[in-house]
Write a protein that holds these residues in place. Structure first.
Motif, PDB file in Angstrom:
ATOM      1  N   TYR A 376       0.833  -1.205   0.000  1.00 49.84           N
ATOM      2  CA  TYR A 376       0.000   0.000   0.000  1.00 49.84           C
ATOM      3  C   TYR A 376       0.868   1.256   0.000  1.00 49.84           C
ATOM      4  O   TYR A 376       0.672   2.163  -0.824  1.00 49.84           O
ATOM      5  CB  TYR A 376      -0.910  -0.014   1.228  1.00 49.84           C
ATOM      6  CG  TYR A 376      -1.612   1.299   1.503  1.00 49.84           C
ATOM      7  CD1 TYR A 376      -2.806   1.619   0.868  1.00 49.84           C
ATOM      8  CD2 TYR A 376      -1.061   2.220   2.396  1.00 49.84           C
ATOM      9  CE1 TYR A 376      -3.449   2.831   1.115  1.00 49.84           C
ATOM     10  CE2 TYR A 376      -1.690   3.434   2.650  1.00 49.84           C
ATOM     11  CZ  TYR A 376      -2.882   3.733   2.004  1.00 49.84           C
ATOM     12  OH  TYR A 376      -3.504   4.930   2.257  1.00 49.84           O
ATOM     13  N   TYR A 377       1.854   1.318   0.894  1.00 52.37           N
ATOM     14  CA  TYR A 377       2.681   2.524   0.984  1.00 52.37           C
ATOM     15  C   TYR A 377       3.569   2.692  -0.241  1.00 52.37           C
ATOM     16  O   TYR A 377       3.828   3.818  -0.689  1.00 52.37           O
ATOM     17  CB  TYR A 377       3.524   2.498   2.259  1.00 52.37           C
ATOM     18  CG  TYR A 377       2.756   2.911   3.484  1.00 52.37           C
ATOM     19  CD1 TYR A 377       2.091   4.126   3.549  1.00 52.37           C
ATOM     20  CD2 TYR A 377       2.705   2.081   4.601  1.00 52.37           C
ATOM     21  CE1 TYR A 377       1.380   4.506   4.683  1.00 52.37           C
ATOM     22  CE2 TYR A 377       2.003   2.451   5.740  1.00 52.37           C
ATOM     23  CZ  TYR A 377       1.340   3.664   5.768  1.00 52.37           C
ATOM     24  OH  TYR A 377       0.638   4.037   6.885  1.00 52.37           O
ATOM     25  N   LYS A 380       1.130   4.229  -2.727  1.00 53.42           N
ATOM     26  CA  LYS A 380       0.591   5.539  -2.364  1.00 53.42           C
ATOM     27  C   LYS A 380       1.679   6.607  -2.240  1.00 53.42           C
ATOM     28  O   LYS A 380       1.473   7.767  -2.616  1.00 53.42           O
ATOM     29  CB  LYS A 380      -0.178   5.438  -1.038  1.00 53.42           C
ATOM     30  CG  LYS A 380      -1.451   4.626  -1.110  1.00 53.42           C
ATOM     31  CD  LYS A 380      -2.551   5.351  -1.871  1.00 53.42           C
ATOM     32  CE  LYS A 380      -3.139   6.477  -1.065  1.00 53.42           C
ATOM     33  NZ  LYS A 380      -4.313   7.081  -1.716  1.00 53.42           N
ATOM     34  N   VAL A 381       2.825   6.248  -1.708  1.00 53.91           N
ATOM     35  CA  VAL A 381       3.871   7.236  -1.442  1.00 53.91           C
ATOM     36  C   VAL A 381       4.761   7.456  -2.659  1.00 53.91           C
ATOM     37  O   VAL A 381       5.176   8.584  -2.940  1.00 53.91           O
ATOM     38  CB  VAL A 381       4.718   6.811  -0.216  1.00 53.91           C
ATOM     39  CG1 VAL A 381       5.894   7.757  -0.008  1.00 53.91           C
ATOM     40  CG2 VAL A 381       3.846   6.775   1.043  1.00 53.91           C
ATOM     41  N   ARG A 403       0.692   4.653  12.916  1.00 52.27           N
ATOM     42  CA  ARG A 403      -0.152   5.129  11.825  1.00 52.27           C
ATOM     43  C   ARG A 403      -0.793   6.474  12.176  1.00 52.27           C
ATOM     44  O   ARG A 403      -1.192   6.723  13.318  1.00 52.27           O
ATOM     45  CB  ARG A 403      -1.239   4.113  11.494  1.00 52.27           C
ATOM     46  CG  ARG A 403      -2.087   4.493  10.282  1.00 52.27           C
ATOM     47  CD  ARG A 403      -3.118   3.432   9.961  1.00 52.27           C
ATOM     48  NE  ARG A 403      -2.470   2.170   9.581  1.00 52.27           N
ATOM     49  CZ  ARG A 403      -3.152   1.060   9.268  1.00 52.27           C
ATOM     50  NH1 ARG A 403      -4.484   1.076   9.310  1.00 52.27           N
ATOM     51  NH2 ARG A 403      -2.512  -0.038   8.935  1.00 52.27           N
ATOM     52  N   GLU A 422       4.173  10.471   5.627  1.00 47.96           N
ATOM     53  CA  GLU A 422       3.781  10.406   4.220  1.00 47.96           C
ATOM     54  C   GLU A 422       2.568   9.501   4.112  1.00 47.96           C
ATOM     55  O   GLU A 422       2.596   8.359   4.575  1.00 47.96           O
ATOM     56  CB  GLU A 422       4.944   9.887   3.370  1.00 47.96           C
ATOM     57  CG  GLU A 422       6.175  10.793   3.432  1.00 47.96           C
ATOM     58  CD  GLU A 422       7.356  10.223   2.679  1.00 47.96           C
ATOM     59  OE1 GLU A 422       7.336  10.253   1.433  1.00 47.96           O
ATOM     60  OE2 GLU A 422       8.306   9.761   3.331  1.00 47.96           O
ATOM     61  N   ASP A 423       1.508  10.047   3.515  1.00 43.40           N
ATOM     62  CA  ASP A 423       0.211   9.387   3.540  1.00 43.40           C
ATOM     63  C   ASP A 423      -0.135   9.126   5.018  1.00 43.40           C
ATOM     64  O   ASP A 423      -0.192  10.065   5.792  1.00 43.40           O
ATOM     65  CB  ASP A 423       0.216   8.112   2.703  1.00 43.40           C
ATOM     66  CG  ASP A 423      -1.194   7.551   2.515  1.00 43.40           C
ATOM     67  OD1 ASP A 423      -2.029   8.229   1.897  1.00 43.40           O
ATOM     68  OD2 ASP A 423      -1.465   6.447   3.023  1.00 43.40           O
ATOM     69  N   GLU A 424      -0.322   7.892   5.426  1.00 45.56           N
ATOM     70  CA  GLU A 424      -0.623   7.585   6.836  1.00 45.56           C
ATOM     71  C   GLU A 424       0.598   7.070   7.591  1.00 45.56           C
ATOM     72  O   GLU A 424       0.502   6.728   8.771  1.00 45.56           O
ATOM     73  CB  GLU A 424      -1.726   6.532   6.917  1.00 45.56           C
ATOM     74  CG  GLU A 424      -3.064   6.991   6.380  1.00 45.56           C
ATOM     75  CD  GLU A 424      -4.131   5.927   6.505  1.00 45.56           C
ATOM     76  OE1 GLU A 424      -5.277   6.287   6.797  1.00 45.56           O
ATOM     77  OE2 GLU A 424      -3.808   4.722   6.323  1.00 45.56           O
TER      78      GLU A 424
END
Length: 760
Positions: A376-377, A380-381, A403, A422-424
């Motif tokens: 996910y990261y 997303k990142v 988180r 960054e993001d969550e």
């Protein structure tokens, strides 16, 4: 017929000699390990002072890899703090997930107020004894947590003319064990109960089932002899026995009923069997590998460190937290989590070479549980699909302890504004966490060549490699890392030296795993190209010497920690076979850093010094000082960290005595020749178990067991002398040959021993 009888007799004698050879070899090593380890008794002459504590404690520590006890209190009021590896509050949000205190066993004997205090721990059988003396009165107990059952057994007895009254009780964490300082230090509601059954069994349980991602519950139950109310009277010659059982919702469908039933069923005969199996487990544990060195201070810390790791690391789904299984105050610092920028990795470094794979196995399961979040990261990142990119905080079962949440947005907005989030994910600018997670997977892979293990971890390693394949920038003939961080918060640096080393390690590991499993052949050329074309390590001049620079652009040096040498260790990218100029720069850097005593990085600094062949006498002097700078339980004095420092001494000594780095087995490679030493079954790269002795400056014995039948390259410890090699399997002589060279290149067979003796 007579000829056949003679032949049968000869064959029988041959089989008997093989059997006796095997038995004698095993018996000798058992005796050696017991003699060596029984020399080291751990003594506490005053009650611990740093308990309860949100950091590491100074108390006597007991455990079986699932449940841990820390002993506190004066003689008249003994308190046993109980925690479990699988008892956490589990919610993916900043400061909402952490290991917990289950409860306390309180042992009260008011007559002992003012008594002297002595607690001793025998490492060999993991038994703790206490003796409290006051005038002509002496009360003692022997206790252990069973290695085979989740059970504490404690036997009390007294000497003297009178009797001693006492009381035992179970209690839940109270104000001393709970930090309640809102809004930053929050207490989350739990369910809890303390009670006594009609049969006189005390029990308690705690549960976190509301507002969590994964419900947790743990329980303990205690019985004191035949007492129905916890009271007892000690009389001379009449010992009293206490039994306490532990469990959780991850180990039992009804953990409360389970612990109550188990203490009710503990007959005298059953407890004797439990103690027997406990002693056998620990005997086998010490037999796996051991060393003998002339420095008793270092040797004691060596075995105390291995005792600690055996006591806290056996639960594959729930490895120990930063402070092991000994949680005495909530919330522990750093959430007691699996910090991924070295803290979760470091405790295990010494276990691979010490041949304690069972204790090392729990490391990787939480990492595999993070794969989906890492995907996910990565997407997303950085926009990279199929990669793995992880923030700093992890917990069990895929929990992310750091988180982003409304709590973070409110009270830690500076982290967000400073681009640490960054993001969550709380990355602090570092792209290296998932690469760091590969370090231990790589260590275990190369030391075991275990196909089942490799299949498990390969998806993680491949995902990390996939991230770097696309994240790196190819400039000319070199790959460059942009927008990374060498230290927490040094956002936006170029070519951090640690990441340069970790990426090389990842690419080599994923390629070798791929070949071993026979998969992804089409990717190996690219992985090799990346490894061979990574940017050179940045350099600088300090005090007239060329040393490593922490980044190519950005941070040049740091006043503490050891990130400037972690490309050497644990990334493993520089060793005795490396370019001499690179080795000299590494020596210069170690001289300039001098991080022999560091809050964070000593566990990598010592083995890095060994890997480059630093002066062994100097290493041992510093290691002796390090070993003295501890509480009696082996934790470092005035250091807020915990079990990560238990790798330092075993890992350093093992590498000094035997090294398999860069695919060359060397015995006593960085060890003073005038110091006699020996070791049994140090595990090195290639899945070899090596045993050897150094006496009067000469190697007097050398045996190598090949587990997987891989090629062996051995540096001849007798230099240019001729060597006789015997090949044995199950004690039977298979082959014998003479070798002569500086380096021996041998094909080996699985499960076969190779004995080397110099021909005078």
């Amino acid at each position: 017929m007579r000829k056949n009888s003679n032949l049968l007799m000869a064959l029988g004698l041959s089989a008997l000699s093989v059997f006796l050879f095997s038995c004698n070899e095993l018996s000798d090593s058992e005796q050696q390990s017991e003699v060596i380890i029984r020399k080291h008794t751990i003594r506490f002459t005053e009650p611990p002072k740093r308990i309860p504590n949100r950091n590491s404690v100074d108390a006597p520590l007991l455990g079986n890899g699932f449940t841990g006890l820390a002993l506190a209190g004066p003689p008249e009021a003994q308190t046993f703090y109980v925690a479990r590896n699988d008892f956490w509050r589990l919610k993916s949000a900043l400061d909402e997930s952490y290991p917990l205190v289950l409860g306390k066993i309180e042992l009260s004997m008011p007559a002992l107020k003012g008594a002297s205090y002595l607690v001793e721990q025998q490492l060999y059988d993991a038994t703790t004894t206490a003796r409290f003396t006051k005038g002509g009165l002496s009360v003692s107990y022997k206790t252990y947590i069973s290695a085979e059952e989740d059970l504490l057994v404690l036997e009390l007895e007294m000497n003297g003319e009178d009797s001693v009254e006492g009381y035992v009780n179970l209690s839940l964490p109270g104000e001393k064990e709970t930090i309640n300082n809102p809004p930053l230090e929050r207490v989350f509601p739990d369910e809890r109960e303390v009670g006594v059954t009609k049969e006189g069994v005390f029990y308690l349980w705690r549960a976190f089932e509301d507002s969590v991602d994964i419900p947790t519950k743990a329980a303990m139950a205690l019985r004191m002899g035949q007492s129905s109310d916890g009271s007892f009277v000690l009389k001379p010659g009449k010992p009293v026995r206490l039994v306490c059982a532990f469990s959780s919702n991850f180990k039992s469908n009804d953990c409360v009923a389970d612990v109550i039933e188990r203490v009710e069923d503990c007959s005298f005969t059953h407890l004797n069997e439990i103690e027997k199996h406990h002693q056998e487990w620990w005997k086998d544990y010490w037999q796996k590998s051991f060393v003998s060195i002339p420095d008793s201070v270092i040797e004691k810390q060596y075995y105390l460190s291995l005792y600690g790791m055996a006591s806290c690391s056996r639960d594959k789904d729930f490895p120990p937290s930063i402070f092991g299984t000994w949680i005495t105050r909530e919330r522990p610092n750093w959430n007691g989590d699996y910090h991924l920028n070295y803290n979760h990795m470091a405790p295990y470094y010494g276990l691979y070479s010490s041949n304690r794979i069972e204790q090392a196995d729990p490391y990787y399961m939480p990492m595999l549980a993070q794969i989906a979040r890492g995907n996910y990261y990565s997407e997303k990142v950085t926009g990279i699909s199929d990669g793995i990119l992880l923030p700093v905080g992890a917990g069990p079962l895929g929990i992310e302890t750091t988180r982003r949440s409304p709590f973070m947005d409110t009270y830690f907005k500076g982290w967000i504004d400073g681009k640490l989030v960054e993001d969550e994910g709380f990355f602090m600018g570092q792209k290296s966490n998932s690469s760091y997670a590969v370090v231990n997977m790589s260590m275990q892979f190369y030391r075991t060549w275990d196909k089942e293990y490799t299949r498990k971890v390969y998806p993680f390693v491949k995902g990390v490699a996939a991230f770097w394949e696309k994240y790196l920038t190819l400039e000319g003939d070199r790959y460059v890392i942009y927008n990374d961080a060498i230290h927490e918060g040094t956002v936006g640096t170029m070519n951090p030296i640690l990441s340069l080393g970790l990426v090389r390690m990842v690419m080599q590991t994923v390629s070798d795993m791929s070949s071993f499993l026979g998969v992804d052949e089409d990717k190996r050329e690219q992985w090799a190209f990346i490894k061979d074309h990574m940017s050179d390590y940045p350099l600088q001049e300090r005090n007239g010497k060329t040393v490593f620079r922490y980044t190519e652009k950005g941070t040049d040096w740091w006043g503490d920690n050891t990130l400037g040498i972690q490309h050497i260790y644990p990334a493993g990218q520089i060793g005795l076979n490396s370019d001499p100029q690179l080795l000299q720069i590494a020596h210069n850097t170690v001289d300039e850093m001098r991080r022999w005593s560091d809050f964070n990085g000593t566990n990598s600094f010592f083995p890095a010094a060994v890997r480059i062949g630093y002066d062994p006498d100097s290493i041992l002097v510093h290691l002796n000082a390090y070993s003295r700078h501890t509480y009696p339980n082996g934790f470092q004095l005035d250091n807020p960290h915990g079990i990560e420092n238990w790798s330092t001494v075993p890992n350093t000594i093992n590498e000094m005595l035997c090294m398999g780095h860069q695919d060359i087995v060397r015995v006593f490679p960085v060890w003073p020749r005038e110091k006699d030493a020996s070791f049994h079954q140090i595990r090195v790269e290639g899945a070899f178990l090596v045993s050897a002795e150094l006496k009067n400056k000469e190697v007097t014995s050398l045996t190598i067991v090949s587990e997987q039948g891989r090629p062996l390259t051995l540096l001849n410890p007798w230099k240019q002398k001729k060597v006789r090699m015997e090949v044995r399997k199950s004690g039977q002589l298979l082959d014998e040959k003479e070798l002569e060279d500086d380096v021996f290149h041998l094909e080996t067979l699985p499960g076969t021993s190779y004995l080397f003796v110099v021909n005078d």
